[in-house]
Design a protein around this motif. Structure first.
Motif, PDB file in Angstrom:
ATOM      1  N   ARG A 107       0.733  -1.089   0.083  1.00 48.46           N
ATOM      2  CA  ARG A 107       0.097  -0.036   0.015  1.00 48.46           C
ATOM      3  C   ARG A 107       0.876   1.389  -0.017  1.00 48.46           C
ATOM      4  O   ARG A 107       0.607   2.236   0.583  1.00 48.46           O
ATOM      5  N   PHE A 108       1.989   1.252  -0.747  1.00 49.93           N
ATOM      6  CA  PHE A 108       2.926   2.194  -0.815  1.00 49.93           C
ATOM      7  C   PHE A 108       3.545   2.812   0.388  1.00 49.93           C
ATOM      8  O   PHE A 108       4.107   3.993   0.410  1.00 49.93           O
ATOM      9  N   ARG A 109       3.786   2.178   1.367  1.00 50.42           N
ATOM     10  CA  ARG A 109       4.495   2.598   2.569  1.00 50.42           C
ATOM     11  C   ARG A 109       5.542   1.779   2.661  1.00 50.42           C
ATOM     12  O   ARG A 109       5.831   0.432   3.079  1.00 50.42           O
ATOM     13  N   GLY A 110       6.572   1.983   2.287  1.00 50.38           N
ATOM     14  CA  GLY A 110       8.132   1.407   2.294  1.00 50.38           C
ATOM     15  C   GLY A 110       9.230   2.352   2.886  1.00 50.38           C
ATOM     16  O   GLY A 110       8.916   3.110   3.914  1.00 50.38           O
ATOM     17  N   GLY A 111      10.314   1.856   2.695  1.00 46.20           N
ATOM     18  CA  GLY A 111      11.265   2.409   3.348  1.00 46.20           C
ATOM     19  C   GLY A 111      12.052   3.703   2.625  1.00 46.20           C
ATOM     20  O   GLY A 111      11.519   4.178   1.825  1.00 46.20           O
ATOM     21  N   LYS A 112      13.183   4.203   3.500  1.00 43.68           N
ATOM     22  CA  LYS A 112      13.674   5.260   3.080  1.00 43.68           C
ATOM     23  C   LYS A 112      14.900   5.118   1.531  1.00 43.68           C
ATOM     24  O   LYS A 112      15.079   6.090   1.232  1.00 43.68           O
ATOM     25  N   GLY A 113      15.134   4.098   1.604  1.00 47.46           N
ATOM     26  CA  GLY A 113      15.979   3.561   0.364  1.00 47.46           C
ATOM     27  C   GLY A 113      17.516   3.923   0.269  1.00 47.46           C
ATOM     28  O   GLY A 113      17.940   3.662  -0.697  1.00 47.46           O
ATOM     29  N   PHE A 114      18.190   3.961   1.479  1.00 51.31           N
ATOM     30  CA  PHE A 114      19.502   4.050   1.464  1.00 51.31           C
ATOM     31  C   PHE A 114      20.148   2.987   0.757  1.00 51.31           C
ATOM     32  O   PHE A 114      21.058   3.068   0.069  1.00 51.31           O
ATOM     33  N   LEU A 115      20.084   1.817   1.188  1.00 45.54           N
ATOM     34  CA  LEU A 115      20.666   0.596   0.638  1.00 45.54           C
ATOM     35  C   LEU A 115      20.470   0.320  -0.716  1.00 45.54           C
ATOM     36  O   LEU A 115      21.355   0.004  -1.438  1.00 45.54           O
ATOM     37  N   VAL A 116      19.060   0.669  -0.983  1.00 47.58           N
ATOM     38  CA  VAL A 116      18.824   0.792  -2.562  1.00 47.58           C
ATOM     39  C   VAL A 116      19.686   1.529  -3.560  1.00 47.58           C
ATOM     40  O   VAL A 116      20.260   1.371  -4.189  1.00 47.58           O
ATOM     41  N   MET A 131      34.316   3.756  -1.658  1.00 45.39           N
ATOM     42  CA  MET A 131      34.485   4.898  -1.022  1.00 45.39           C
ATOM     43  C   MET A 131      33.275   5.758  -0.097  1.00 45.39           C
ATOM     44  O   MET A 131      33.489   5.905   0.936  1.00 45.39           O
ATOM     45  N   ALA A 132      32.116   5.419  -0.740  1.00 46.57           N
ATOM     46  CA  ALA A 132      31.079   6.342   0.126  1.00 46.57           C
ATOM     47  C   ALA A 132      30.690   5.021   1.143  1.00 46.57           C
ATOM     48  O   ALA A 132      30.441   5.424   2.414  1.00 46.57           O
ATOM     49  N   THR A 133      30.990   3.849   0.862  1.00 42.31           N
ATOM     50  CA  THR A 133      30.770   2.778   2.011  1.00 42.31           C
ATOM     51  C   THR A 133      31.667   2.914   3.270  1.00 42.31           C
ATOM     52  O   THR A 133      31.431   2.968   4.302  1.00 42.31           O
ATOM     53  N   LEU A 134      32.874   3.276   3.005  1.00 47.22           N
ATOM     54  CA  LEU A 134      34.047   3.578   3.794  1.00 47.22           C
ATOM     55  C   LEU A 134      33.745   4.929   4.594  1.00 47.22           C
ATOM     56  O   LEU A 134      33.888   4.789   5.766  1.00 47.22           O
ATOM     57  N   LEU A 135      33.240   5.736   4.039  1.00 46.59           N
ATOM     58  CA  LEU A 135      33.015   7.091   4.628  1.00 46.59           C
ATOM     59  C   LEU A 135      31.984   6.926   5.462  1.00 46.59           C
ATOM     60  O   LEU A 135      31.761   7.454   6.544  1.00 46.59           O
ATOM     61  N   MET A 136      30.567   6.026   5.015  1.00 45.68           N
ATOM     62  CA  MET A 136      29.814   5.793   5.911  1.00 45.68           C
ATOM     63  C   MET A 136      29.963   4.929   7.179  1.00 45.68           C
ATOM     64  O   MET A 136      29.686   5.439   8.507  1.00 45.68           O
ATOM     65  N   VAL A 137      30.984   4.104   7.147  1.00 39.56           N
ATOM     66  CA  VAL A 137      31.481   3.260   8.545  1.00 39.56           C
ATOM     67  C   VAL A 137      32.171   4.293   9.353  1.00 39.56           C
ATOM     68  O   VAL A 137      31.964   4.093  10.292  1.00 39.56           O
ATOM     69  N   ILE A 138      33.130   5.012   8.578  1.00 45.87           N
ATOM     70  CA  ILE A 138      33.883   6.017   9.498  1.00 45.87           C
ATOM     71  C   ILE A 138      32.850   6.997  10.350  1.00 45.87           C
ATOM     72  O   ILE A 138      33.057   7.123  11.711  1.00 45.87           O
ATOM     73  N   ILE A 139      32.286   7.409   9.469  1.00 43.42           N
ATOM     74  CA  ILE A 139      30.914   8.371  10.375  1.00 43.42           C
ATOM     75  C   ILE A 139      30.111   7.519  11.429  1.00 43.42           C
ATOM     76  O   ILE A 139      29.899   8.181  12.436  1.00 43.42           O
ATOM     77  N   LEU A 140      29.773   6.565  10.981  1.00 41.71           N
ATOM     78  CA  LEU A 140      29.029   5.770  11.864  1.00 41.71           C
ATOM     79  C   LEU A 140      29.605   5.314  13.267  1.00 41.71           C
ATOM     80  O   LEU A 140      29.135   5.266  14.334  1.00 41.71           O
ATOM     81  N   LEU A 141      31.045   4.907  12.976  1.00 45.75           N
ATOM     82  CA  LEU A 141      31.594   4.610  14.258  1.00 45.75           C
ATOM     83  C   LEU A 141      32.214   5.741  15.052  1.00 45.75           C
ATOM     84  O   LEU A 141      32.345   5.748  16.129  1.00 45.75           O
ATOM     85  N   THR A 142      32.076   6.800  14.570  1.00 50.15           N
ATOM     86  CA  THR A 142      32.709   8.025  15.272  1.00 50.15           C
ATOM     87  C   THR A 142      31.352   8.921  15.687  1.00 50.15           C
ATOM     88  O   THR A 142      31.405   9.245  17.075  1.00 50.15           O
ATOM     89  N   ARG A 144      28.144   7.883  15.408  1.00 47.42           N
ATOM     90  CA  ARG A 144      27.184   6.777  15.870  1.00 47.42           C
ATOM     91  C   ARG A 144      25.772   7.273  15.522  1.00 47.42           C
ATOM     92  O   ARG A 144      24.910   6.774  16.148  1.00 47.42           O
ATOM     93  N   TYR A 145      25.505   7.924  14.692  1.00 44.78           N
ATOM     94  CA  TYR A 145      24.269   8.166  14.058  1.00 44.78           C
ATOM     95  C   TYR A 145      24.146   7.636  12.671  1.00 44.78           C
ATOM     96  O   TYR A 145      24.799   8.122  11.654  1.00 44.78           O
ATOM     97  N   MET A 146      23.199   6.616  12.516  1.00 46.99           N
ATOM     98  CA  MET A 146      23.132   5.926  11.212  1.00 46.99           C
ATOM     99  C   MET A 146      22.512   6.990  10.095  1.00 46.99           C
ATOM    100  O   MET A 146      23.073   6.845   9.022  1.00 46.99           O
ATOM    101  N   SER A 147      21.568   7.555  10.557  1.00 44.70           N
ATOM    102  CA  SER A 147      21.021   8.641   9.480  1.00 44.70           C
ATOM    103  C   SER A 147      21.843   9.601   8.948  1.00 44.70           C
ATOM    104  O   SER A 147      22.122  10.038   7.810  1.00 44.70           O
ATOM    105  N   LEU A 148      22.909  10.075   9.823  1.00 48.26           N
ATOM    106  CA  LEU A 148      23.834  11.000   9.487  1.00 48.26           C
ATOM    107  C   LEU A 148      24.758  10.253   8.515  1.00 48.26           C
ATOM    108  O   LEU A 148      25.155  10.874   7.617  1.00 48.26           O
ATOM    109  N   ALA A 149      25.323   9.136   8.866  1.00 47.24           N
ATOM    110  CA  ALA A 149      26.360   8.601   8.184  1.00 47.24           C
ATOM    111  C   ALA A 149      25.692   8.240   6.792  1.00 47.24           C
ATOM    112  O   ALA A 149      26.631   8.299   5.706  1.00 47.24           O
ATOM    113  N   THR A 150      24.507   7.769   6.843  1.00 39.65           N
ATOM    114  CA  THR A 150      23.894   7.195   5.393  1.00 39.65           C
ATOM    115  C   THR A 150      23.864   8.218   4.559  1.00 39.65           C
ATOM    116  O   THR A 150      24.069   8.451   3.252  1.00 39.65           O
ATOM    117  N   VAL A 151      23.149   9.582   4.937  1.00 39.43           N
ATOM    118  CA  VAL A 151      22.960  10.751   4.010  1.00 39.43           C
ATOM    119  C   VAL A 151      24.232  11.328   3.744  1.00 39.43           C
ATOM    120  O   VAL A 151      24.448  11.744   2.215  1.00 39.43           O
TER     121      VAL A 151
END
Length: 211
Positions: A107-116, A131-142, A144-151
């Motif tokens: 019913r058109f209710r899905g996710g935010k789409g980062f992994l896609v 490079m984008a994945t490594l940047l995400m991991v670095i931001i996530l580990l430092t 610790r906000y998934m939303s910030l790291a992904t965007v």
């Protein structure tokens, strides 16, 4: 013929990426709809935060594979016919993103789409994806906000792809996808400003996941 193939790619990507493993697993295993739990987002982070590690990593893998497979298939088809691999990948990834965010199946209710979106970048150019994945991991580990790291990592993808020599049409689709995902995270940014955004923990609360 060209219009038909692009249309087939768009429809196929929309329908395939519309399948959401987080919703399937939450309903099938925990008898709950992940969209009614936690943040309400039917994705890896919310499933992991709500139910624990047990099935969350399967959701992560399936979200990546479902999109990468359909994007890579149509990119190869278009490359074989018109030598436009990057355009084929970015075009198909955009419609895969729409399918994931607004799935017909749910019913058109899905996710935010980062992994896609990120899997589409990997298919376009593995160097930019890495490079984008490594940047995400670095931001996530430092931070610790998934939303910030992904965007932040996604916002770096169009410049990275441009440096790798991606064509303008493919960059336009990539930029549209990235901005779409960023807008889908607006509630996360509001919580970041307020200081109420949950942090990512390597080990989720063991009290959760009993389902």
């Amino acid at each position: 013929m060209k219009i038909l193939i692009f249309a087939a790619a768009a429809v196929t990507a929309y329908l395939v990426a519309g399948w959401n493993p987080a919703i399937t697993f939450s309903k099938g295993i925990y008898k709950k709809d992940i969209r009614e739990c936690g943040s309400g987002n039917p994705g890896f982070t919310n499933l992991r935060r709500t139910f624990g590690n047990k099935w969350a990593w399967c959701v992560l893998l399936l979200d990546i594979l479902k999109s990468a497979a359909v994007v890579a298939f149509w990119a190869e088809v278009m490359d074989a016919r018109w030598s436009c691999y990057e355009l084929g990948a970015s075009f198909t990834a955009f419609f895969a993103l729409l399918g994931h965010a607004f799935p017909l199946w749910y019913r058109f209710r899905g996710g935010k789409g980062f992994l896609v979106c990120l899997s589409g970048v990997w298919v376009m150019d593995w160097r930019a994806g890495l490079m984008a994945t490594l940047l995400m991991v670095i931001i996530l580990l430092t931070a610790r906000y998934m939303s910030l790291a992904t965007v932040v990592s996604l916002l770096c993808c169009p410049p990275l792809l441009a440096l790798m020599g991606a064509s303008l049409p493919s960059l336009i689709f990539c930029e549209a996808s990235v901005l779409f995902v960023a807008v889908r995270h607006k509630e996360n940014f509001k919580r970041l400003v307020k200081g109420t955004e949950p942090k990512f923990n390597i080990k989720p609360d063991k009290r959760r996941g009993a389902g």
